[in-house]
Scaffold this motif. Structure first.
Motif, PDB file in Angstrom:
ATOM      1  N   ALA A 178       0.879  -1.176   0.000  1.00  0.00           N
ATOM      2  CA  ALA A 178       0.000   0.000   0.000  1.00  0.00           C
ATOM      3  C   ALA A 178       0.914   1.222   0.000  1.00  0.00           C
ATOM      4  N   VAL A 179       1.208   1.733  -1.180  1.00  0.00           N
ATOM      5  CA  VAL A 179       2.230   2.761  -1.343  1.00  0.00           C
ATOM      6  C   VAL A 179       1.627   4.154  -1.199  1.00  0.00           C
ATOM      7  N   GLY A 194       5.880  12.726  10.900  1.00  0.00           N
ATOM      8  CA  GLY A 194       4.711  11.885  11.133  1.00  0.00           C
ATOM      9  C   GLY A 194       4.285  11.106   9.906  1.00  0.00           C
ATOM     10  N   ASP A 195       4.870  11.420   8.747  1.00  0.00           N
ATOM     11  CA  ASP A 195       4.492  10.716   7.515  1.00  0.00           C
ATOM     12  C   ASP A 195       4.848   9.236   7.561  1.00  0.00           C
ATOM     13  N   ALA A 215       4.312   2.873   9.054  1.00  0.00           N
ATOM     14  CA  ALA A 215       4.943   2.335   7.832  1.00  0.00           C
ATOM     15  C   ALA A 215       5.799   1.127   8.174  1.00  0.00           C
ATOM     16  N   TRP A 216       5.878   0.211   7.250  1.00  0.00           N
ATOM     17  CA  TRP A 216       6.747  -0.946   7.389  1.00  0.00           C
ATOM     18  C   TRP A 216       8.092  -0.717   6.690  1.00  0.00           C
ATOM     19  N   TYR A 217       8.061   0.171   5.704  1.00  0.00           N
ATOM     20  CA  TYR A 217       9.256   0.369   4.872  1.00  0.00           C
ATOM     21  C   TYR A 217       9.166   1.769   4.287  1.00  0.00           C
ATOM     22  N   ARG A 246      13.552   6.491  14.713  1.00  0.00           N
ATOM     23  CA  ARG A 246      12.750   6.540  15.943  1.00  0.00           C
ATOM     24  C   ARG A 246      11.601   5.530  15.895  1.00  0.00           C
ATOM     25  N   ARG A 247      11.000   5.392  14.726  1.00  0.00           N
ATOM     26  CA  ARG A 247       9.810   4.551  14.605  1.00  0.00           C
ATOM     27  C   ARG A 247      10.151   3.102  14.248  1.00  0.00           C
ATOM     28  N   ARG A 248      11.441   2.797  14.127  1.00  0.00           N
ATOM     29  CA  ARG A 248      11.894   1.452  13.766  1.00  0.00           C
ATOM     30  C   ARG A 248      11.328   1.021  12.410  1.00  0.00           C
ATOM     31  N   VAL A 249      11.437   1.934  11.453  1.00  0.00           N
ATOM     32  CA  VAL A 249      10.992   1.664  10.084  1.00  0.00           C
ATOM     33  C   VAL A 249      12.233   1.446   9.220  1.00  0.00           C
TER      34      VAL A 249
END
Length: 413
Positions: free
Chosen positions: A40-41, A71-72, A76-78, A98-101
């Protein structure tokens, strides 16, 4: 971190949020693979290329037409960071940390938490190449390795044996006009994986020498039972070997369905429940004239071309060809298997209105080292075939395109 090699892993992104920052050339190259992976891009960029905009218009990606904002990358996974703003890239990279993405950066690989490998695909296999030494990354080197592996898998020069049970069956492979380089990539790969190859006389014979020693090669021209039983005998051979659990390739010249009796073989296999794959081939009706410098169509000269079998004469009751209608056409006429009948064919065309001075070219052994071209007209072609000793296989081209050459002036419409 730079002292350790990257850990390779395959990401399963189907239905998962992927964020792409930037809509330029880097994003344009990377987006198709992300879309193909089912991600889901969400793309964030004030402007995008025309190709990226087309992906958004088609609903393949969601385009947020603005600059990156903190915040974008939430949920997200990637992430792929590829904007032209270095400061924005750094902020986005920090948010990813920070978000471990997992985050790829096109402008600074050392600040990324993931790298994009050079990838290629071949029949259900993805080849991904990464440089193990972070200090000596060379994208051109990894791309070259990727290309060499993928090309080897595709053309059969790099063979990886299957260790799982394969489904036995038959592949009808069009081998092209004769030059072994003109077989399709898929056809060459199937040849490399075959247990049995039943080959036509007009197939690319040079490829047979490349087969492993265990492959059984059967010359279809020498299958017994006589001329009129030959096709039935070929069908039986295909069925017999496939029923033994073998992978069988029926290697044919040109395309299996262009005067190749491929459908007869497929029907025979279907009757006994044997699966069959058809691999199209380059037809000699187009490729051989091209190899001899003849376009079958040309602007202002021919807007059509017709391919006809000449294996029976026009006055033969078995003929299904409407020769009078062909004589009235203004385009190109390509005749296959017609060398020994060309005199009668030319006579019939002229009798129904085709000018006797219509150019004719005969291309013998097209695309091979023995290729030769002999020119004539409808009035002279029968005698020319005799005096020049033209032998099959030869493709015959009739029409004004025969006179078109690389130095000819562009014709008027």
């Amino acid at each position: 971190m730079a002292e350790h090699p990257a850990y390779p892993v395959g990401l399963r992104l189907t239905g998962r949020r992927v964020v792409v920052l930037g809509g330029g050339q880097v994003a344009q190259r990377r987006l198709p693979a992300l879309i193909a992976a089912g991600a889901a891009v969400h793309l964030v960029s004030p402007e995008v290329t025309a190709s990226v905009e087309a992906m958004a218009d088609a609903g393949e990606i969601t385009w947020h037409q603005r600059p990156y904002e903190d915040g974008d990358l939430a949920d997200a996974w990637y992430a792929l960071i590829a904007t032209g703003d270095t400061e924005a890239n750094a902020r986005a990279s920090a948010e990813a940390e920070r978000r471990r993405v997992w985050c790829v950066r096109s402008d600074d690989a050392d600040e990324a938490t993931a790298w994009t490998p050079a990838t290629g695909h071949s029949e259900g296999v993805t080849v991904a190449v990464l440089t193990t030494d972070a200090r000596g990354r060379d994208p051109r080197h990894t791309a070259a390795i990727r290309d060499a592996v993928v090309e080897g898998l595709r053309d059969g020069t790099l063979v990886a044996p299957h260790h799982r049970t394969r489904t036995p069956g038959v592949a009808l492979v069009g081998g092209g006009p004769g030059d072994p380089d003109l077989i399709t990539v898929r056809g060459r790969r199937l040849l490399a994986e075959a247990d049995v190859v039943i080959a036509d006389r007009l197939g690319p014979r040079d490829l047979l020498a490349e087969l492993p020693p265990h492959v059984e090669v059967i010359d279809a021209a020498k299958i017994p039972y006589g001329r009129f039983m030959a096709q039935e005998a070929i069908n039986n051979a295909l069925i017999e070997h496939a029923k033994q659990g073998k992978s069988v390739v029926r290697l044919k010249g040109g395309d299996p369905y262009v005067f190749g009796r491929g459908m007869e073989e497929l029907q025979a296999l279907a009757e006994v429940g044997i699966p069959c794959t058809v691999v199209p081939g380059i037809s000699s009706s187009i490729s051989v004239p091209s190899a001899a410098g003849i376009p079958v169509t040309h602007r202002g000269v021919a807007h059509e071309f017709t391919v006809v079998s000449g294996h029976v004469a026009p006055d033969d009751e078995r003929s299904l060809v409407d020769w009078p209608s062909l004589a009235r056409l203004t385009g190109t006429l390509v005749i296959l298997m017609g060398v020994d009948k060309i005199g009668k064919i030319a006579e019939t065309l002229v009798a129904h209105g085709k000018p006797a001075d219509t150019p004719v070219a005969l291309v013998q052994e097209g695309t091979t080292a023995a290729q030769r071209r002999v020119d004539a007209t409808l009035a002279t072609v029968a005698e020319t075939v005799r005096t020049e000793d033209v032998k099959p296989p030869a493709v015959i081209v009739i029409g004004e395109v025969v006179k078109v050459g690389p130095t000819a002036a562009a014709p008027r419409e």
